[in-house]
Design an enzyme around this catalytic site. Sequence first.
Site, mmCIF file in Angstrom:
data_model
loop_
_atom_site.group_PDB
_atom_site.id
_atom_site.type_symbol
_atom_site.label_atom_id
_atom_site.label_comp_id
_atom_site.label_asym_id
_atom_site.label_seq_id
_atom_site.Cartn_x
_atom_site.Cartn_y
_atom_site.Cartn_z
ATOM 1 N N ARG A 103 0.857 -1.199 0.000
ATOM 2 C CA ARG A 103 0.000 0.000 0.000
ATOM 3 C C ARG A 103 0.885 1.239 0.000
ATOM 4 N NH1 ARG A 103 -3.761 0.075 5.011
ATOM 5 N NH2 ARG A 103 -4.465 -1.831 3.945
ATOM 6 N N HIS A 148 1.518 -2.128 5.711
ATOM 7 C CA HIS A 148 1.354 -2.489 4.307
ATOM 8 C C HIS A 148 2.351 -1.738 3.423
ATOM 9 C CE1 HIS A 148 -2.342 -4.980 4.026
ATOM 10 N NE2 HIS A 148 -2.731 -4.329 5.123
ATOM 11 N N ASP A 155 -3.704 -8.625 3.289
ATOM 12 C CA ASP A 155 -5.073 -8.882 3.738
ATOM 13 C C ASP A 155 -5.617 -9.980 2.847
ATOM 14 O OD1 ASP A 155 -4.762 -6.720 5.446
ATOM 15 O OD2 ASP A 155 -5.990 -5.359 4.252
ATOM 16 N N GLU A 237 -7.721 -7.962 13.388
ATOM 17 C CA GLU A 237 -8.288 -8.211 12.061
ATOM 18 C C GLU A 237 -7.962 -9.636 11.624
ATOM 19 O OE1 GLU A 237 -7.821 -3.631 10.345
ATOM 20 O OE2 GLU A 237 -6.429 -5.182 9.682
ATOM 21 N N HIS A 240 -5.562 -10.050 8.380
ATOM 22 C CA HIS A 240 -4.349 -9.233 8.282
ATOM 23 C C HIS A 240 -3.124 -9.983 8.813
ATOM 24 C CE1 HIS A 240 -2.537 -5.003 8.799
ATOM 25 N NE2 HIS A 240 -1.629 -5.830 9.284
#
Length: 262
Positions: A103, A148, A155, A237, A240
């Site tokens: 990301r 990320h 994910d 999460e 994740h």
Amino acid sequence: MPLSHNRWDHRAKLMFSALGIQLLALPALAADLPEGFVRLSAIASGIEQDIRYFGSHNFVGRPIDGYDAHECILTREAGAALLAVANDLEPEGLGLRLYDCYRPVRAVADFAAWANDMDALAMQAEFYPRIDKADLFDLGYIANRSGHSRGSTVDLAIRPLDQAYSNPWKKGDELADCTLPETARFADGILDFGTGYDCFDVKAHHGAAGVTPTAAANREKLATVMERHGFKRYAEEWWHYTLVDEPFPDTYFEFPVTAATP
């Protein structure tokens, strides 16, 4: 997303600073990737990708800055580990679906700007139906930097290999609370994990109360196979994971997510 919440090899470097973080960006030659990064499609084309931030089915409700292609980009080490995970699951008729990989820092900044806009609530009914948007930072669902951006965090979910992704989300579709039972929330053909992806809710945490035994077992199945191949789970999460021995533990990259150059 919390500070973590589907052709290769090139070089050169420059120093970059954003959000008060010192960043080392490695722009690639021939408009391709920095050294040490790969496109998952180049090494594991059988792993399904549903890169949510390239489209509009995400908690913001639009494509996110820096996602210029529907591609999972990872460090070479994380990509190899994911391929090993997929190979472990295949004899059971199971595979992986990737929702997000590398990301860019600019995408993290885009999330932060969105979180500060109290009027941008288009996707609340699905992704954070019981959370006041003003609390997203304090609760850790949004942060000013993300693991990320180091390139070794993913994910993902497990899916049956024989089940097609037959009901893709379309902008304008009715939104369904991500904590509803599997048959009532958005169905994307994965195993039941108790909530949808990117569900800002305590029910998405590992060990959460109110999750069915099937969903809890599926979370543990994903955790077991990921940990076997060098990843660690993120407690808040279920989707994740970060590679334990990530090659760039202190580097936050700033290059866009792009498709391979023909």
